[in-house]
Motif scaffolding. Structure first.
Motif, PDB file in Angstrom:
ATOM      1  N   GLU A 153       7.409   4.013  -8.376  1.00 39.23           N
ATOM      2  CA  GLU A 153       6.269   4.134  -9.419  1.00 39.23           C
ATOM      3  C   GLU A 153       5.559   2.764  -9.446  1.00 39.23           C
ATOM      4  O   GLU A 153       4.519   2.865  -9.732  1.00 39.23           O
ATOM      5  N   GLN A 154       6.441   1.658  -9.325  1.00 43.25           N
ATOM      6  CA  GLN A 154       5.867   0.325  -9.458  1.00 43.25           C
ATOM      7  C   GLN A 154       4.703   0.382  -8.153  1.00 43.25           C
ATOM      8  O   GLN A 154       3.572  -0.152  -8.315  1.00 43.25           O
ATOM      9  N   ALA A 155       5.227   0.859  -7.062  1.00 44.88           N
ATOM     10  CA  ALA A 155       4.395   0.737  -5.955  1.00 44.88           C
ATOM     11  C   ALA A 155       3.258   1.567  -5.842  1.00 44.88           C
ATOM     12  O   ALA A 155       2.111   1.161  -5.483  1.00 44.88           O
ATOM     13  N   LYS A 156       3.421   2.667  -6.268  1.00 43.03           N
ATOM     14  CA  LYS A 156       2.105   3.606  -6.679  1.00 43.03           C
ATOM     15  C   LYS A 156       1.354   2.790  -7.490  1.00 43.03           C
ATOM     16  O   LYS A 156      -0.174   2.839  -7.244  1.00 43.03           O
ATOM     17  N   GLY A 157       1.656   2.263  -8.731  1.00 42.47           N
ATOM     18  CA  GLY A 157       0.710   1.459  -9.476  1.00 42.47           C
ATOM     19  C   GLY A 157      -0.058   0.265  -8.685  1.00 42.47           C
ATOM     20  O   GLY A 157      -1.378   0.069  -8.882  1.00 42.47           O
ATOM     21  N   THR A 201      -6.592  -0.230  -4.526  1.00 44.30           N
ATOM     22  CA  THR A 201      -7.512   0.413  -3.516  1.00 44.30           C
ATOM     23  C   THR A 201      -8.364   1.538  -4.181  1.00 44.30           C
ATOM     24  O   THR A 201      -9.407   2.092  -3.817  1.00 44.30           O
ATOM     25  N   GLY A 202      -8.082   1.518  -5.608  1.00 47.43           N
ATOM     26  CA  GLY A 202      -8.935   2.467  -6.406  1.00 47.43           C
ATOM     27  C   GLY A 202      -8.557   3.932  -6.375  1.00 47.43           C
ATOM     28  O   GLY A 202      -9.157   4.854  -6.864  1.00 47.43           O
ATOM     29  N   GLN A 238      -3.572  -1.248   5.614  1.00 44.41           N
ATOM     30  CA  GLN A 238      -2.446  -0.947   6.674  1.00 44.41           C
ATOM     31  C   GLN A 238      -1.996   0.690   6.345  1.00 44.41           C
ATOM     32  O   GLN A 238      -1.918   1.359   7.384  1.00 44.41           O
ATOM     33  N   VAL A 239      -1.632   0.765   5.062  1.00 42.99           N
ATOM     34  CA  VAL A 239      -1.011   2.072   4.650  1.00 42.99           C
ATOM     35  C   VAL A 239      -2.047   3.026   4.794  1.00 42.99           C
ATOM     36  O   VAL A 239      -1.732   4.153   5.270  1.00 42.99           O
ATOM     37  N   ARG A 240      -3.247   2.835   4.363  1.00 42.64           N
ATOM     38  CA  ARG A 240      -4.362   3.888   4.153  1.00 42.64           C
ATOM     39  C   ARG A 240      -4.792   4.086   5.624  1.00 42.64           C
ATOM     40  O   ARG A 240      -5.177   5.386   6.033  1.00 42.64           O
TER      41      ARG A 240
END
Length: 252
Positions: free
Chosen positions: A189-193, A199-200, A237-239
């Motif tokens: 949940e923290q990483a999602k936030g 990134t918006g 990197q993630v995107r």
């Protein structure tokens, strides 16, 4: 109270006490083996327990000879302990002729080590058998009915203690797993936030990006989340590594 009665009482207390913090199953089983020799008309004893897949293992013995006999049983798939575990019932033979008929190779090995009698008592609780207690005698013949009752009682109490200890250990393991899962969920949940803010992306989109990245790189989602939080895995990197699938359902 006689010395034997005192030893018997002490033995039952020891066999019932498996809830101590430093419980040692090997020492516990060694106590059962040695006390069986001290309290029963037996000259040696050995214990086999089953693993999670039903395979038997030699776990304790009062003498080296008993250990060798138990290993011989396993290696040759023959002997009273194996029959006892498979049936969940006490196993004995009236004389050496009957023993040779049932277990020819084992009986020869038994006699070669100086014993002339062997029988086994199940370590069981209701329908569950977890192992067997092997009792060896230098003289021919079975244990007396009184000794059999005492021996089975000790095996039963030991079994209850072992199953109880296993249940507690399994419960603690499950609690640890649940706590780890809860911690991972908080981290996700923290990483999602963090990813959404940087990134918006929406929260659901951010999760889908994280999940797709983890899958495409054969990574654990919790590890990806940890790296997003500490910044070692960049947003781009993630995107770039993986885009959310069209029409993906929000994670719940």
């Amino acid at each position: 109270m006689t010395s034997r009665e005192q030893l018997l009482a002490s033995t039952f207390v020891s066999l019932a006490d498996t809830l101590v913090a430093d419980f040692d199953v090997i020492d516990f089983l060694h106590t059962l083996a040695t006390r069986s020799v001290e309290l029963l008309d037996a000259d040696a004893a050995g214990i086999m327990l089953a693993d999670a897949h039903g395979g038997l293992h030699v776990m304790a013995s009062s003498t080296e000879e008993a250990r060798l006999l138990e290993l011989y049983e396993l290696q040759n798939n023959e002997g009273p302990c194996l029959d006892c575990y498979r049936t969940g019932r006490p196993v004995a033979r009236d004389d050496q002729s009957a023993m040779r008929s049932s277990w020819p190779a084992f009986t020869k090995e038994l006699q070669g080590l100086g014993f002339h009698s062997a029988q086994a008592l199940p370590m069981r609780l209701r329908a569950e058998t977890i192992g067997a207690l092997n009792l060896f005698r230098l003289e021919p013949g079975q244990l007396s009915p009184a000794d059999l009752r005492v021996g089975q009682a000790m095996a039963d109490v030991a079994t209850v203690g072992l199953i109880q200890e296993r249940a507690i250990a399994a419960s603690e393991h499950l609690a640890t797993q649940l706590q780890a899962a809860l911690s991972s969920r908080v981290q996700l949940e923290q990483a999602k936030g963090v990813l959404a803010q940087r990134t918006g992306l929406g929260m659901d989109e951010a999760f889908q990006v994280m999940r797709a990245y983890a899958r495409s790189h054969n990574r654990r989602l919790s590890d990806v989340a940890a790296q997003i939080i500490d910044g070692t895995l960049g947003d781009q990197q993630v995107r770039k590594g993986s885009k959310p699938r069209p029409g993906a359902q929000p994670h719940t």
